[in-house]
Write a protein that holds these residues in place. Structure first.
Motif, PDB file in Angstrom:
ATOM      1  N   ILE A 153       6.458  -1.288   7.485  1.00  0.00           N
ATOM      2  CA  ILE A 153       6.437   0.074   6.856  1.00  0.00           C
ATOM      3  C   ILE A 153       7.837   0.648   6.390  1.00  0.00           C
ATOM      4  N   ALA A 154       7.629   1.149   5.426  1.00  0.00           N
ATOM      5  CA  ALA A 154       8.817   1.978   4.948  1.00  0.00           C
ATOM      6  C   ALA A 154       8.991   3.544   5.188  1.00  0.00           C
ATOM      7  N   ILE A 155       9.997   4.022   5.800  1.00  0.00           N
ATOM      8  CA  ILE A 155       9.895   5.463   6.049  1.00  0.00           C
ATOM      9  C   ILE A 155      11.378   6.319   5.445  1.00  0.00           C
ATOM     10  N   ALA A 189       1.049  -1.101   0.157  1.00  0.00           N
ATOM     11  CA  ALA A 189       0.168   0.060   0.063  1.00  0.00           C
ATOM     12  C   ALA A 189       0.949   1.311  -0.060  1.00  0.00           C
ATOM     13  N   THR A 190       0.666   2.312  -0.680  1.00  0.00           N
ATOM     14  CA  THR A 190       1.300   3.426  -0.720  1.00  0.00           C
ATOM     15  C   THR A 190       0.694   4.401   0.206  1.00  0.00           C
ATOM     16  N   ALA A 191       1.272   5.182   0.887  1.00  0.00           N
ATOM     17  CA  ALA A 191       1.128   6.155   1.678  1.00  0.00           C
ATOM     18  C   ALA A 191       1.986   7.387   1.409  1.00  0.00           C
ATOM     19  N   GLY A 192       1.290   8.104   0.356  1.00  0.00           N
ATOM     20  CA  GLY A 192       1.974   9.026  -0.198  1.00  0.00           C
ATOM     21  C   GLY A 192       2.835   8.881  -1.525  1.00  0.00           C
ATOM     22  N   SER A 193       2.099   8.796  -2.631  1.00  0.00           N
ATOM     23  CA  SER A 193       2.678   8.581  -3.792  1.00  0.00           C
ATOM     24  C   SER A 193       3.478   9.573  -4.513  1.00  0.00           C
ATOM     25  N   VAL A 194       4.553   9.375  -5.141  1.00  0.00           N
ATOM     26  CA  VAL A 194       5.704  10.212  -5.434  1.00  0.00           C
ATOM     27  C   VAL A 194       5.315  11.292  -6.440  1.00  0.00           C
ATOM     28  N   SER A 195       4.079  11.215  -7.269  1.00  0.00           N
ATOM     29  CA  SER A 195       3.740  12.180  -7.975  1.00  0.00           C
ATOM     30  C   SER A 195       2.797  13.030  -7.342  1.00  0.00           C
ATOM     31  N   THR A 196       1.862  12.438  -6.704  1.00  0.00           N
ATOM     32  CA  THR A 196       0.890  13.438  -6.212  1.00  0.00           C
ATOM     33  C   THR A 196       0.501  13.645  -4.843  1.00  0.00           C
ATOM     34  N   GLY A 197       1.307  12.496  -4.002  1.00  0.00           N
ATOM     35  CA  GLY A 197       1.045  12.288  -2.522  1.00  0.00           C
ATOM     36  C   GLY A 197      -0.196  11.398  -2.221  1.00  0.00           C
ATOM     37  N   ALA A 198      -0.536  10.860  -3.120  1.00  0.00           N
ATOM     38  CA  ALA A 198      -1.865   9.997  -2.890  1.00  0.00           C
ATOM     39  C   ALA A 198      -1.586   8.944  -1.968  1.00  0.00           C
ATOM     40  N   GLY A 201      16.845   6.034   5.913  1.00  0.00           N
ATOM     41  CA  GLY A 201      15.731   5.608   5.766  1.00  0.00           C
ATOM     42  C   GLY A 201      15.548   4.692   7.015  1.00  0.00           C
ATOM     43  N   MET A 202      14.289   4.445   7.007  1.00  0.00           N
ATOM     44  CA  MET A 202      13.780   3.669   8.099  1.00  0.00           C
ATOM     45  C   MET A 202      13.012   1.974   7.919  1.00  0.00           C
ATOM     46  N   ILE A 203      13.016   1.030   8.099  1.00  0.00           N
ATOM     47  CA  ILE A 203      12.163  -0.172   8.204  1.00  0.00           C
ATOM     48  C   ILE A 203      11.609  -0.341   9.532  1.00  0.00           C
ATOM     49  N   VAL A 204      10.383  -0.287   9.607  1.00  0.00           N
ATOM     50  CA  VAL A 204       9.694  -0.589  10.939  1.00  0.00           C
ATOM     51  C   VAL A 204       8.813  -1.871  10.766  1.00  0.00           C
ATOM     52  N   VAL A 205       8.840  -2.780  11.561  1.00  0.00           N
ATOM     53  CA  VAL A 205       8.130  -4.164  11.601  1.00  0.00           C
ATOM     54  C   VAL A 205       7.242  -4.383  12.687  1.00  0.00           C
ATOM     55  N   ARG A 206       6.082  -4.899  12.454  1.00  0.00           N
ATOM     56  CA  ARG A 206       5.151  -5.156  13.625  1.00  0.00           C
ATOM     57  C   ARG A 206       5.806  -6.203  14.522  1.00  0.00           C
ATOM     58  N   GLY A 239       5.580   4.060   3.168  1.00  0.00           N
ATOM     59  CA  GLY A 239       5.708   5.186   3.506  1.00  0.00           C
ATOM     60  C   GLY A 239       6.729   6.291   3.447  1.00  0.00           C
ATOM     61  N   SER A 240       7.579   5.925   2.369  1.00  0.00           N
ATOM     62  CA  SER A 240       8.986   6.614   2.245  1.00  0.00           C
ATOM     63  C   SER A 240       8.731   8.150   2.367  1.00  0.00           C
ATOM     64  N   TYR A 241       7.653   8.761   1.615  1.00  0.00           N
ATOM     65  CA  TYR A 241       7.385  10.090   1.718  1.00  0.00           C
ATOM     66  C   TYR A 241       6.453  10.335   2.821  1.00  0.00           C
ATOM     67  N   GLY A 242       5.239   9.715   2.636  1.00  0.00           N
ATOM     68  CA  GLY A 242       4.065  10.113   3.834  1.00  0.00           C
ATOM     69  C   GLY A 242       4.343   9.608   5.185  1.00  0.00           C
TER      70      GLY A 242
END
Length: 497
Positions: free
Chosen positions: A297-299, A241-250, A312-317, A272-275
């Motif tokens: 989650i990728a941040i 799932a994308t949490a903040g797309s690179v083109s528009t932030g969707a 960057g950051m990898i977060v796991v449950r 979630g690299s961006y958002g």
């Protein structure tokens, strides 16, 4: 009898003098940054000629090295910290983070092994727990620092593959079971399909799911794609799932996607690299409802936490999922943990054996600024993007794309009045705005990038820069109009200059 060979062992006075030269350059850069051009016009051969040096047999004088570094700093570096830089998703770098990077390099910890990096390892693991907590994950969650979102997603998707394959894929490989499949929207970042390639699954293993008019994954299409693969003998294992797309932030409908993952027992990875950082704030968290249900989650801290690259950051449950995916036991690293009292070795939780102390710049930045400052600035970035969108929407020579931004990306294009609503002019408008973007970037005052939205080339501003303010939004609008009109005056709308 051996004589000492101490050429490389500078004493502290010499180290301090050399360091002060670097500090002087940095201070001058900070003072001059707003007046410098964002980027230069030099070509690759010109840059190469200016900065390449043969490696000497004997040391260069310090003043010659500093002169070269001055050329690099002021003449041939893209000033991503400049107030007018609003391209891609690149933060300016925090000042405490830059200072911390010097100390991290001086300490030279290998944060692959706890015994080689006791404080560094504990700080990095602490950061992972803090990120997980801000995102609403349970106490079993955690993470660590990566080079960026691409590596974070690779780590996450390997953990997903090994967790959900249904056979010992680490030992037997991909041929021991049916084809495995991932699912992602048509807005997914390309690094995720590359991760499938690197995992031996192939890029086509990522099933691309249609998005709606807000560029959010269509959940009914996701469910249909999963059902179809099961019917054809494939094994679905994860949704990206994308949490903040690179083109528009969707932002994909995370909670609805989490329901589908629960229904089919799939791993939920949130890119979630961006958002992802916005999901950690009080004001923007409601946009990300369901992120707390993710398995990973990728941040990117070097995006919207403004931290210097790379962070960057990898977060796991569940941290155990990383050990299951990456743990190895080299014979030359024997240790009795109970007897030694030492902590977790991060080499056993990811692909890297040698790891730098990249967590320090994130941690020190957070300590020096406090979280409330980030909350305020991130909200301000969103407000600036909305202001830019409103200005573009209100002008009859500009076309704003989409609704008011949810995050900090705004897209628009220059459209001459006489070509508005002319469907036959689309090809010309794309070429015109492509040329306009290059003119803006080479002009040195504002530096946007682009997005392609439904086949239309758009100017794109992404505000993840704590030096950017309303003045830069106004300047981008004004220059887009001035330069756009000048280009259009030189061009024939049939496509020729």
């Amino acid at each position: 009898m051996f004589e000492p060979v101490a050429d490389l062992a500078w004493e502290s006075g010499r180290a301090k003098a050399f360091g002060e030269e670097m500090l002087s350059l940095w201070s001058e850069l900070l003072d001059r940054l707003p007046e410098l051009p964002v980027a230069g016009r030099a070509t690759a051969p010109e840059v190469r000629a200016a900065v390449d040096r043969e490696i000497p047999n004997e040391p260069l004088p310090t003043d010659e090295i500093v002169s070269l570094l001055r050329t690099i700093t002021f003449d041939h570096t893209t000033k991503v910290g400049h107030p007018g830089f609003m391209a891609y998703i690149t933060g300016p770098g925090t000042i405490p983070g830059a200072a911390a990077d010097l100390l991290a390099a001086a300490l030279n910890q290998n944060v692959g092994g706890w015994r080689l990096s006791p404080a560094a390892s504990e700080i990095e693991l602490h950061l992972g727990r803090w990120f997980a907590g801000r995102l609403g994950l349970p106490p079993s969650a955690g993470g660590y620092v990566t080079s960026g979102g691409a590596m974070a997603s690779f780590v996450a998707l390997k953990a997903a593959r090994d967790s959900r394959a249904g056979w010992p894929v680490r030992e037997l490989g991909m041929r021991a079971g049916p084809p495995l499949t991932f699912y992602a929207s048509d807005q997914v970042h390309d690094v995720n399909t590359r991760a499938a390639d690197m995992l031996g699954m192939g890029r086509e293993a990522v099933r691309i799911v249609a998005s709606d008019d807000q560029r959010r994954m269509r959940v009914e299409s996701l469910r249909a794609a999963i059902t179809r693969d099961i019917r054809h003998g494939n094994k679905p294992i994860a949704v990206i799932a994308t949490a903040g797309s690179v083109s528009t932030g969707a932002i994909d409908p995370l909670n609805d996607i989490a329901d589908v993952c629960a229904e089919f027992d799939l791993w939920l990875h949130v890119d979630g690299s961006y958002g992802g950082v916005a999901a950690m704030t009080e004001t923007l968290r409601p946009l990300f409802r369901g992120v707390e249900r993710a398995d990973s989650i990728a941040i990117d801290a070097h995006k919207w936490l403004y931290t210097p690259h790379s962070s960057g950051m990898i977060v796991v449950r569940d941290m155990q999922s990383l050990a299951n995916a990456f743990a190895i036991e080299p014979s030359y690293l024997y240790e009795e943990k109970v007897a030694s009292g030492r902590g977790t070795d991060l080499f056993a939780l990811g692909p890297q054996f040698s790891r730098g102390f990249n967590a320090l710049k994130i941690w020190v930045s957070l300590l020096a600024h406090g979280w409330s400052a980030y909350e305020r600035r991130i909200a301000h970035d969103v407000a600036l993007a909305r202001y830019l969108h409103q200005r573009a929407a209100a002008h009859d020579e500009l076309e704003a794309f989409g609704d008011e931004p949810s995050l900090s990306i705004a897209c628009f294009r220059f459209v001459p009045r006489e070509l508005r609503d002319d469907a036959s002019a689309e090809r010309y408008l794309n070429r015109l705005n492509e040329a306009l973007m290059m003119e803006l970037q080479l002009g040195g005052e504002v530096f946007p990038s682009n997005a392609v939205i439904d086949g239309r080339f758009a100017l794109r501003a992404c505000i993840v820069n704590y030096r950017t303010e309303v003045a830069q939004m106004d300047k981008l609008i004004d220059q887009a109009l001035t330069k756009g009109r000048a280009l259009h005056a030189q061009w024939d709308p049939t496509g020729a200059l």
